[in-house]
Design a protein around this motif. Structure first.
Motif, PDB file in Angstrom:
ATOM      1  N   THR A 388       0.678  -1.334  -0.079  1.00 45.76           N
ATOM      2  CA  THR A 388      -0.011  -0.080  -0.007  1.00 45.76           C
ATOM      3  C   THR A 388       0.905   1.257   0.009  1.00 45.76           C
ATOM      4  O   THR A 388       2.185   1.111   0.326  1.00 45.76           O
ATOM      5  N   ALA A 389       0.362   2.405  -0.309  1.00 48.73           N
ATOM      6  CA  ALA A 389       1.086   3.666  -0.518  1.00 48.73           C
ATOM      7  C   ALA A 389       1.805   3.930   0.893  1.00 48.73           C
ATOM      8  O   ALA A 389       2.748   4.325   1.167  1.00 48.73           O
ATOM      9  N   GLU A 390       0.856   3.783   2.084  1.00 46.05           N
ATOM     10  CA  GLU A 390       1.314   3.881   3.468  1.00 46.05           C
ATOM     11  C   GLU A 390       2.205   3.080   3.864  1.00 46.05           C
ATOM     12  O   GLU A 390       3.552   3.460   4.381  1.00 46.05           O
ATOM     13  N   VAL A 393       5.831   4.255   2.061  1.00 45.34           N
ATOM     14  CA  VAL A 393       6.268   5.395   2.789  1.00 45.34           C
ATOM     15  C   VAL A 393       7.090   4.874   3.788  1.00 45.34           C
ATOM     16  O   VAL A 393       8.268   5.339   3.911  1.00 45.34           O
ATOM     17  N   GLU A 394       6.512   4.094   4.605  1.00 51.01           N
ATOM     18  CA  GLU A 394       7.077   3.692   5.907  1.00 51.01           C
ATOM     19  C   GLU A 394       8.374   2.947   5.561  1.00 51.01           C
ATOM     20  O   GLU A 394       9.527   2.843   6.140  1.00 51.01           O
ATOM     21  N   ARG A 410       4.139  13.225   5.970  1.00 46.32           N
ATOM     22  CA  ARG A 410       3.497  11.822   5.638  1.00 46.32           C
ATOM     23  C   ARG A 410       2.335  11.632   4.501  1.00 46.32           C
ATOM     24  O   ARG A 410       2.288  11.028   3.653  1.00 46.32           O
ATOM     25  N   ASP A 411       1.345  12.493   5.176  1.00 44.36           N
ATOM     26  CA  ASP A 411       0.188  12.670   4.237  1.00 44.36           C
ATOM     27  C   ASP A 411       0.435  13.128   2.742  1.00 44.36           C
ATOM     28  O   ASP A 411      -0.001  12.499   1.836  1.00 44.36           O
ATOM     29  N   VAL A 414       2.292  10.067   1.048  1.00 43.37           N
ATOM     30  CA  VAL A 414       1.434   9.119   0.692  1.00 43.37           C
ATOM     31  C   VAL A 414       0.615   9.583  -0.701  1.00 43.37           C
ATOM     32  O   VAL A 414       0.243   8.973  -1.600  1.00 43.37           O
ATOM     33  N   LEU A 417       2.188   9.191  -3.977  1.00 44.89           N
ATOM     34  CA  LEU A 417       2.086   8.101  -4.604  1.00 44.89           C
ATOM     35  C   LEU A 417       0.678   7.577  -4.958  1.00 44.89           C
ATOM     36  O   LEU A 417       0.489   6.694  -6.017  1.00 44.89           O
ATOM     37  N   GLN A 418      -0.528   8.184  -4.726  1.00 42.11           N
ATOM     38  CA  GLN A 418      -1.713   7.948  -5.093  1.00 42.11           C
ATOM     39  C   GLN A 418      -2.181   8.784  -6.019  1.00 42.11           C
ATOM     40  O   GLN A 418      -3.131   8.931  -6.382  1.00 42.11           O
ATOM     41  N   LYS A 425      -6.479  11.361  -7.869  1.00 48.59           N
ATOM     42  CA  LYS A 425      -6.174  10.184  -6.886  1.00 48.59           C
ATOM     43  C   LYS A 425      -6.398   8.846  -7.209  1.00 48.59           C
ATOM     44  O   LYS A 425      -7.596   8.744  -7.930  1.00 48.59           O
ATOM     45  N   LEU A 442       9.588   8.946  -4.637  1.00 45.85           N
ATOM     46  CA  LEU A 442       9.431   8.935  -3.353  1.00 45.85           C
ATOM     47  C   LEU A 442      10.730   8.998  -2.630  1.00 45.85           C
ATOM     48  O   LEU A 442      10.952   9.754  -1.667  1.00 45.85           O
TER      49      LEU A 442
END
Length: 455
Positions: A388-390, A393-394, A410-411, A414, A417-418, A425, A442
């Motif tokens: 997932t995008a989240e 990122v992590e 962070r938002d 994310v 990526l979306q 989106k 990213l």
């Protein structure tokens, strides 16, 4: 700073460069104390030998400025003795010497070897080596320092910048120290003492009179309490914090005095202190261009090279660190680089942004045969279960040494990526295309976070 992983990464970053995942894992297995012993006691680890060529081209560091710089980048990228190279950088800035005036790659290479040889040893031995180092003699006009017409450049800088600091000596001390060092010059790339050019009269230096020689004068400078405090402060600025506590400075200075002027015990005192692992110390230092670029390359394994038609990683890094404001072997003055926030301005930040873009999202390092290809990036994400995008990122944040990211940042990451090329989106899916187009982007954004610019 309670997390052991965070503490270990902090130690590796400060006593070397940004660690790769493998380096961090090895350090975690050794433990903090074992990692520190390994960093400090690097003598048993094989030194990095220079190759005969880079990317199929002969390497001639004694003849070419660019090859000299590339040779040091080769060591910085591949060393298994990171503290040795980190301290060689420190002494290069402390005993700042520029090739523009010295005009000899060979003399600069000789000095660089001396800095590395004495990097964590006796400061007195290092100062003695530098006092008759050919590049330093040229840089500070030592060859013009002769009986009856002394040149005070070396005498002034050795006290003002290298040892005591302003306010701890007099103009008379400068004049007398210049007389003490008369007679040295450079011939055929070697430091040579010419007796007839030496003033052998009586001198009075730092309150001591008599027939004083260079070694006695240097021992007096090294043993002076002001030197202990100045070196302690500079090391703390370099490894700990721009504004260290006076108590910490005094502690490190005392270690210098009690050890007889040994550098390694000072480093141990800094790197084992609770202050060093405090929240105040974490990410408190601005990375120099060399620290930033070498850290990125080591962290992601971007150091391979192919054939003669491929730009070497070393030349690539040299080009970009110069653009970011740091030219190895050519500091701006005898004071060296100011460091800290002086590295940060609109121009240099744009160059850092461009460097990251070249390194990870365009041909940049891929032209050097680097490892950051699409298949490896995708496989790493799959291995970490980041779909997932989240999660991506992590994962990428972890690859970059887990710099702190605000909820707003962070938002934004994310959301990047979306976001489709049209701007709408979309749901992120892990494919070769999204890895190549989005994950690379990213990574570039992560390398340019303000937090990543800090060590």
């Amino acid at each position: 700073m309670a997390d052991l992983g965070q503490m270990t990464a902090h130690l590796l970053r400060r006593a070397g460069f940004e660690p790769s995942a493998a380096e961090l894992q090895a350090a975690l297995e050794l433990g903090l104390a074992g990692t520190l012993r390994s960093l400090l006691n690097y003598g048993s680890v094989p030194a990095t030998a220079l190759p005969q060529n880079l990317a199929g081209k002969p390497l001639k560091p004694d003849e070419s400025r660019e090859d000299l710089q590339s040779a040091w980048f080769y060591r910085l990228l591949r060393t298994r003795r990171p503290l040795e190279e980190r301290m060689t950088l420190f002494w290069h800035n402390h005993f700042a010497t520029g090739i523009t005036k010295v005009a000899s790659p060979k003399l600069m290479r000789i000095q660089n070897d001396a800095l590395r040889r004495h990097a964590t040893g006796s400061f007195a031995d290092l100062l003695s080596a530098i006092a008759v180092d050919p590049a330093m003699l040229v840089w500070l006009d030592g060859g013009l320092n002769v009986k009856g017409n002394p040149n005070e450049n070396w005498a002034r800088e050795v006290m003002e910048l290298f040892t005591l600091g302003v306010g701890n000596y007099t103009e008379k001390d400068v004049q007398e120290l210049a007389r003490i060092f008369t007679g040295w010059t450079v011939k055929e790339d070697r430091a040579v003492f010419v007796p007839e050019n030496h003033d052998d009269g009586q001198k009075s230096f730092l309150g001591v009179g008599g027939d004083l020689g260079p070694e006695q004068a240097l021992r007096m400078l090294c043993a002076h309490p002001a030197t202990a405090k100045r070196l302690a402060l500079k090391l703390l600025h370099y490894l700990y914090h721009p504004d260290p506590e006076q108590e910490f400075v005094d502690q490190v200075a005392l270690v210098y005095t009690q050890s007889g002027g040994e550098v390694r015990p000072m480093l141990a005192a800094i790197l084992t202190s609770p202050w060093f692992y405090s929240e105040r110390a974490y990410r408190a230092l601005v990375k120099s261009p060399v620290e930033y670029a070498v850290g990125v390359a080591r962290q992601f394994g971007l150091i391979q090279q192919k054939g003669a038609n491929v730009l070497s990683a070393e030349a690539f890094l040299n080009t970009w660190t110069i653009a970011m404001g740091q030219t190895l072997f050519d500091p701006p003055s005898v004071k060296g680089w100011d460091g800290g926030l002086a590295w940060v301005n609109s121009g240099t930040q744009m160059q850092r942004l461009s460097f990251a873009h070249q390194a990870v999202t365009t041909d940049g390092f891929r032209k050097t045969g680097g490892k950051l290809d699409t298949a490896r990036l995708k496989a790493r994400l799959v291995a970490e279960g980041a779909y997932t995008a989240e999660a991506v990122v992590e994962a990428v944040r972890g690859w970059c040494g887990s710099p702190e990211v605000t909820p707003i940042s962070r938002d934004v990451l994310v959301g990047y990526l979306q976001r489709a090329e049209s701007g709408r989106k979309v749901r992120f899916a892990l494919t070769d295309r999204t890895v190549d187009m989005k994950v690379r982007g990213l990574l570039r954004l992560m390398l340019n976070l303000p937090e990543y610019q800090l060590a």
